[in-house]
Design a protein around this motif. Structure first.
Motif, PDB file in Angstrom:
ATOM      1  N   PRO A  42       0.872  -1.740   0.122  1.00 43.56           N
ATOM      2  CA  PRO A  42       0.217   0.134   0.086  1.00 43.56           C
ATOM      3  C   PRO A  42       1.059   1.503  -0.359  1.00 43.56           C
ATOM      4  O   PRO A  42       0.611   2.670  -0.720  1.00 43.56           O
ATOM      5  N   PRO A  59      -4.486  -4.832  -5.899  1.00 42.28           N
ATOM      6  CA  PRO A  59      -5.276  -4.188  -4.433  1.00 42.28           C
ATOM      7  C   PRO A  59      -4.427  -4.973  -3.355  1.00 42.28           C
ATOM      8  O   PRO A  59      -4.191  -6.742  -3.535  1.00 42.28           O
ATOM      9  N   THR A  62      -3.999  -7.695   3.831  1.00 37.94           N
ATOM     10  CA  THR A  62      -3.076  -7.678   5.257  1.00 37.94           C
ATOM     11  C   THR A  62      -3.351  -9.336   5.692  1.00 37.94           C
ATOM     12  O   THR A  62      -4.340 -10.315   5.621  1.00 37.94           O
ATOM     13  N   SER A  71      -9.112  -8.904   2.665  1.00 39.24           N
ATOM     14  CA  SER A  71      -8.557  -7.776   1.539  1.00 39.24           C
ATOM     15  C   SER A  71      -8.258  -6.715   2.733  1.00 39.24           C
ATOM     16  O   SER A  71      -9.052  -6.635   3.494  1.00 39.24           O
ATOM     17  N   LEU A  72      -6.758  -5.663   1.819  1.00 34.57           N
ATOM     18  CA  LEU A  72      -6.860  -4.628   2.847  1.00 34.57           C
ATOM     19  C   LEU A  72      -7.941  -3.258   2.786  1.00 34.57           C
ATOM     20  O   LEU A  72      -8.416  -2.866   3.612  1.00 34.57           O
ATOM     21  N   HIS A  73      -8.208  -3.072   1.616  1.00 34.11           N
ATOM     22  CA  HIS A  73      -8.982  -1.828   1.280  1.00 34.11           C
ATOM     23  C   HIS A  73     -10.003  -2.158   1.153  1.00 34.11           C
ATOM     24  O   HIS A  73     -11.608  -1.735   1.252  1.00 34.11           O
ATOM     25  N   LEU A  74     -10.413  -3.243  -0.473  1.00 36.62           N
ATOM     26  CA  LEU A  74     -11.411  -3.669  -0.639  1.00 36.62           C
ATOM     27  C   LEU A  74     -13.143  -4.189   0.199  1.00 36.62           C
ATOM     28  O   LEU A  74     -12.248  -4.836   1.021  1.00 36.62           O
ATOM     29  N   ASN A  75     -13.895  -3.986  -0.351  1.00 35.87           N
ATOM     30  CA  ASN A  75     -15.230  -4.696   1.108  1.00 35.87           C
ATOM     31  C   ASN A  75     -15.379  -5.618  -0.375  1.00 35.87           C
ATOM     32  O   ASN A  75     -16.102  -6.057  -0.363  1.00 35.87           O
TER      33      ASN A  75
END
Length: 398
Positions: A42, A59, A62, A71-75
């Protein structure tokens, strides 16, 4: 020449920084080449790359405290995130058409995401290389992990060469896997990756403490370095008159609430200071009198490159990689190491910090080829280029 580097980067900075060092070295050697890094980090945008080097950020994912990933940021689900990453990697190979593709550490990628790209690269005539650090893990954990991932099968089917970024005399990371003889012949030990001082375009705004002799404490990415930071601060709390200036670098992934607590404790001691992150840590490393670190691969390379007295306090979970490296390098006289017993007696840290001043430097241990890594990688790339040219000429003739 086009080279593609894949770095899954689920945690920390190690894979990204290693790929960046290799990319920058190769574009210096071949200025007309194009080198592309695929990374899940990231913070890849925080780093500078030389002309000819660029990156694609896929993407992020983590690792959770229970060992699982998300998934780190995506929902979205992990499965959907991996599928998206896999598609982007494959499309990059198809569009970029690399001559050489270097995969960092994971032969099949994160959750097998790189396998379709390996197949496609093979069809396009690309040479495939697996690059691994000097130590992966203890054999008892490495063997079942690689069996589960189909890693050895991937080595047999896809990879032309395997580069070990270390020395055989220090450790053989693949020795326990009982690799087929033809795969063993593809293994090349490069030595450690030498680091140079980065170009400084804008003056760095460092704390005043670096204007005097100081010890640098670094935890790499910082996601698992809180115990080391706490232990060093506790040494000053146990001995407020400790005659040693120390700069702590937390790392960009440190827990924010812990960071606030640490800063409040640090503020009580004039010989102690801290910063969150420096994307050119080499500058601080060169200025420091000594280094205290967990001993990840990149930090270890920097300690050797800048010839710094070092105390290594390795983590032992979830892998023994750092511990194995610390023990082996202390045996050779390169560094000293201190085990984290979980109690972390502040007086033991006081003694360890004070002993650094009388410790020898890595250069006092003569080890042939220790820092030849980048030069050896250039040699391996040079050896692959004639093969590529011959095959290209044959294809044109047909």
């Amino acid at each position: 020449m086009r080279i593609l580097l894949y770095s899954h980067d689920t945690f920390g900075l190690g894979h990204l920084r290693r790929s960046r060092a290799i990319a920058n070295a190769l574009v210096q050697r071949w200025p007309d080449s194009s080198i592309l890094i695929i990374s899940g980090s990231p913070i890849i945008g925080n780093f500078e790359f030389m002309q000819g080097v660029d990156y694609i950020r896929i993407p992020g994912v983590t690792k959770l405290t229970n060992g699982n990933y998300r998934s780190l940021h995506l929902n979205t689900s992990l499965e959907d995130a991996v599928q998206l990453r896999q598609s982007l990697i494959l499309e990059t190979v198809q569009s970029f058409e690399p001559d050489i593709m270097i995969i960092d550490k994971e032969p099949t990628g994160f959750h097998g995401e790189v396998i379709p790209a390996l197949k496609q690269a093979r069809m396009q005539g690309c040479r495939l290389v697996l690059g691994i650090r000097d130590i992966l893990d203890e054999p008892a954990l490495l063997i079942p992990e690689w069996e589960r991932k189909g890693a050895v099968k991937a080595l047999v089917e896809y990879y032309d060469e395997i580069w070990v970024y270390g020395l055989k005399d220090i450790y053989e990371p693949l020795a326990a896997l009982n690799l087929p003889e033809d795969v063993q012949k593809r293994v090349y030990y490069t030595g450690y990756l030498n680091r140079d001082m980065p170009e400084i375009r804008i003056p760095r705004n460092y704390p005043r403490i670096v204007k005097q002799p100081f010890t640098l404490v670094t935890t790499g990415g910082g996601g698992d370095g809180a115990d080391l930071i706490d232990w060093v601060i506790s040494a000053y709390e146990a001995k407020p008159d400790l005659n040693l200036s120390t700069l702590l670098v937390f790392g960009p992934f440190i827990n924010r609430s812990l960071q606030k607590t640490f800063l409040e404790r640090i503020a009580k001691f004039p010989r102690l200071d801290a910063i969150l992150f420096d994307n050119k840590l080499e500058v601080l490393m060169q200025r420091a009198e000594a280094v205290v670190a967990m001993g990840g691969y990149n930090t270890f390379c920097e300690i050797l490159s800048f010839d710094k007295k070092a105390l290594i306090i390795p983590r032992t979970k979830p892998r023994l990689e750092q511990h194995i490296r610390a023990v082996a390098s202390e045996r050779l006289g390169l560094v000293r190491h201190l085990n984290d017993d979980g109690i972390r007696d502040p007086h033991i840290m006081v003694e360890a910090l004070e002993r650094l001043s009388t410790q020898g430097k890595p250069s006092e241990a003569t080890i042939p080829g220790l820092l030849d890594g980048l030069a050896r990688i250039e040699e391996r790339v040079s050896s692959l280029l004639p093969q590529l040219k011959r095959e290209s000429a044959q294809d044109a003739a047909e």
